[in-house]
Design a protein around this motif. Structure first.
Motif, PDB file in Angstrom:
ATOM      1  N   LYS A 217       0.814  -1.215   0.000  1.00 43.02           N
ATOM      2  CA  LYS A 217       0.000   0.000   0.000  1.00 43.02           C
ATOM      3  C   LYS A 217       0.850   1.268   0.000  1.00 43.02           C
ATOM      4  O   LYS A 217       0.411   2.313  -0.456  1.00 43.02           O
ATOM      5  N   MET A 218       2.050   1.180   0.550  1.00 36.17           N
ATOM      6  CA  MET A 218       2.844   2.401   0.702  1.00 36.17           C
ATOM      7  C   MET A 218       3.758   2.614  -0.491  1.00 36.17           C
ATOM      8  O   MET A 218       4.588   1.773  -0.813  1.00 36.17           O
ATOM      9  N   LYS A 219       3.598   3.767  -1.098  1.00 41.91           N
ATOM     10  CA  LYS A 219       4.354   4.065  -2.321  1.00 41.91           C
ATOM     11  C   LYS A 219       5.820   4.402  -2.013  1.00 41.91           C
ATOM     12  O   LYS A 219       6.676   4.317  -2.879  1.00 41.91           O
ATOM     13  N   GLU A 220       6.090   4.790  -0.771  1.00 41.30           N
ATOM     14  CA  GLU A 220       7.402   5.365  -0.454  1.00 41.30           C
ATOM     15  C   GLU A 220       8.582   4.422  -0.671  1.00 41.30           C
ATOM     16  O   GLU A 220       9.714   4.855  -0.751  1.00 41.30           O
ATOM     17  N   TRP A 221       8.335   3.131  -0.719  1.00 46.55           N
ATOM     18  CA  TRP A 221       9.466   2.196  -0.798  1.00 46.55           C
ATOM     19  C   TRP A 221      10.192   2.251  -2.136  1.00 46.55           C
ATOM     20  O   TRP A 221      11.359   1.908  -2.216  1.00 46.55           O
ATOM     21  N   GLY A 222       9.455   2.618  -3.199  1.00 50.60           N
ATOM     22  CA  GLY A 222      10.081   2.696  -4.525  1.00 50.60           C
ATOM     23  C   GLY A 222      10.670   1.367  -4.944  1.00 50.60           C
ATOM     24  O   GLY A 222      10.035   0.321  -4.801  1.00 50.60           O
ATOM     25  N   GLU A 223      11.918   1.402  -5.436  1.00 52.00           N
ATOM     26  CA  GLU A 223      12.571   0.198  -5.974  1.00 52.00           C
ATOM     27  C   GLU A 223      12.741  -0.902  -4.933  1.00 52.00           C
ATOM     28  O   GLU A 223      13.007  -2.051  -5.262  1.00 52.00           O
ATOM     29  N   LEU A 224      12.594  -0.510  -3.671  1.00 54.66           N
ATOM     30  CA  LEU A 224      12.828  -1.475  -2.603  1.00 54.66           C
ATOM     31  C   LEU A 224      11.681  -2.442  -2.367  1.00 54.66           C
ATOM     32  O   LEU A 224      11.850  -3.469  -1.727  1.00 54.66           O
ATOM     33  N   SER A 225      10.486  -2.099  -2.893  1.00 50.70           N
ATOM     34  CA  SER A 225       9.293  -2.756  -2.364  1.00 50.70           C
ATOM     35  C   SER A 225       9.305  -4.286  -2.509  1.00 50.70           C
ATOM     36  O   SER A 225       8.852  -4.987  -1.620  1.00 50.70           O
ATOM     37  N   THR A 226       9.846  -4.817  -3.619  1.00 50.86           N
ATOM     38  CA  THR A 226       9.855  -6.275  -3.771  1.00 50.86           C
ATOM     39  C   THR A 226      10.691  -6.931  -2.665  1.00 50.86           C
ATOM     40  O   THR A 226      10.280  -7.921  -2.049  1.00 50.86           O
TER      41      THR A 226
END
Ligand SMILES: [Fe+2]
Ligand SMILES: [Fe+2]
Length: 482
Positions: free
Chosen positions: A306-315
């Motif tokens: 849900k949180m967009k802030e992670w960017g490239e990290l999210s996976t």
């Protein structure tokens, strides 16, 4: 034909030859800085160094020393520097660094005169000049010396922050406690549905990686000390540290290490959705409460998605949150309908999480396992719950007696493990800070090295009999180990 050597034998041999050479070479270099080339002492030092150089050329074919950051590679194998040789290596490192020389290669047997020329050329180099190696090689060529060449010291962007061990300790502590503060902040933000400060977390993890690359002992030590009371925050930071140090040991590149740290830091983020009274409950959980607890990996994954802030990290972040209770053979939770492999990050965080959770149980009345026992469980479940390769590396990383362990010695003294030797065969002979009881409190005594032997009997002076629970002795480990 030479017999094939195992990697361990290779490492041992390179360390031994490299150490001999560095000692003699450094002595000669210091000599050349002090005396002129006709001095008798220089003659003697040249002779000593020459002996070692030519012995190595005869047995190994060549001699190649390379310095990368503060690591020494001898004939392309990383040397394990013994504690008693460390000051000498550090002094040598400083001299080479000043001259921006990071490689020395001897290609054939040297003559006295070649070595004499070489050492005075190298000692006379200008400080900090990046082209010293070119100049030096040119001069050697002009003098028809073909037996030796040098190479440039590679510099790294983050090297300006190279710090001495005391500063390093302070710096590591700062990172540790800042990370704990940050986790609190993040959990607050999630609970109040505010924006997260991801940039700050990333920066902290990058700094942590930089210190781990130089020396992982302080951060590991901080993670090993089981005294801190706020479980959730410390647990997250500890998992991040164990994961990054383990990642570093298996060769994960630097950039990905900080991502691994982030994934470790937030692996239990789903727990922020579980009511506090369930989280902190000391009695047995009801089946419904258990179900809720076991749902935290899924809730964590949802939160991250849900949180967009992670960017490239999210996976990567989702790997950590979703997979850390899956187990290697997928018999854990959440149950998967379609089988797949647990990602490397997931497997690393599983180990880090398991170790930290057992070594410092969440609930007070549960007995904390001593580290040896946990490592034993890990070995037993290796290949089932845990990746067998990672288990081996992890056990080596923690050591038999981790930093901060309270131990009883055969001399009836007690002490705290303050340093572990890198050589596997000395893993049960760490350095220990003795503790004695006087005037109603525990006090710091001498630091003793359990490798020390009695001069007459040749037996070890002290050995660990068993580990002790600091709570039982009312010893605040943090006070002594930091
Ligand atoms: Fe968890
Ligand atoms: Fe956890």
């Amino acid at each position: 034909m030479a017999e094939e050597k195992s990697p361990l034998e290779q490492e041992h041999l390179s360390t031994q030859l490299g150490t001999e050479w560095v000692i003699k070479f450094y002595r000669l270099l210091k000599g050349a800085m002090l005396y002129d080339r006709k001095n008798v002492l220089i003659d003697h030092l040249i002779q000593e160094c020459l002996q070692v150089v030519n012995d190595i050329i005869q047995s190994e074919g060549n001699l190649f020393l390379k310095i990368v950051r503060d690591n020494f590679f001898f004939n392309n194998i990383r040397m394990i520097i013994k504690a008693d040789k460390y000051p000498l290596f550090k002094a040598f490192w400083h001299e080479m660094r000043k001259r921006r020389i990071g490689e020395v290669e001897v290609l054939e047997e040297m003559s006295r005169e070649d070595l004499r020329e070489f050492i005075y050329l190298i000692s006379g180099l200008e400080e900090g000049n990046e082209s010293n190696y070119l100049y030096l090689n040119q001069r050697l060529e002009n003098r028809n010396i073909e037996s030796v060449r040098v190479g440039k010291l590679e510099s790294f962007k983050d090297e300006e922050i190279y710090i001495d061990s005391e500063d390093q300790k302070k710096y590591s502590k700062e990172i540790y406690f800042k990370s704990i503060a940050l986790i609190k902040e993040v959990i607050d933000s999630i609970q109040q549905q505010k924006m997260l400060n991801i940039r700050k977390a990333k920066r902290l993890m990058q700094n942590a990686v930089n210190t781990i690359l130089q020396d992982d002992s302080t951060l590991l030590g901080l993670a090993n000390i089981k005294h801190y009371d706020e479980y959730t925050f410390n647990h997250s930071v500890n998992v991040a540290i164990y994961a990054m140090v383990l990642g570093h040991r298996i060769g994960i590149p630097k950039k990905h290490l900080s991502h691994l740290g982030m994934a470790g830091l937030f692996h239990d983020i789903g727990k922020t959705k579980i009511p506090k009274d369930i989280l902190n409950k000391t009695e047995k959980l009801t089946p419904e409460e258990w179900a809720m607890m076991r749902y935290h990996p899924v809730m964590g994954t949802e939160l991250i998605m849900k949180m967009k802030e992670w960017g490239e990290l999210s996976t990567r972040m989702m790997n950590g949150a979703f997979e850390h209770h899956l187990r290697y053979d997928l018999t854990g939770y959440p149950r998967l309908t379609r089988k797949r492999k647990v990602s490397l990050f997931g497997r690393i965080i599983t180990l880090a999480d398991f170790y930290d959770a057992l070594v410092r149980p969440r609930v007070y009345n549960r007995f904390p396992y001593v580290s040896e026992k946990i490592l034993g469980i890990m070995l037993e479940r290796s290949g089932k719950d845990f990746d067998p390769v990672l288990v081996k590396v992890f056990i080596n990383m923690i050591g038999v007696f981790p930093l901060g362990t309270l131990v009883l010695l055969n001399t009836n003294e007690i002490g705290i493990v303050t340093q572990i030797h890198e050589e596997t065969e000395l893993i049960d002979r760490p350095k220990v800070c003795l503790i004695y009881y006087k005037d109603g409190e525990y006090r710091k005594g001498d630091v003793v090295d359990l490798r020390e032997r009695d001069e007459e009997s040749k037996e070890f002076k002290r050995s660990v009999v068993k580990t002790l629970d600091p709570n039982e002795y009312h010893i605040n480990i943090a006070e002594f180990a930091l």
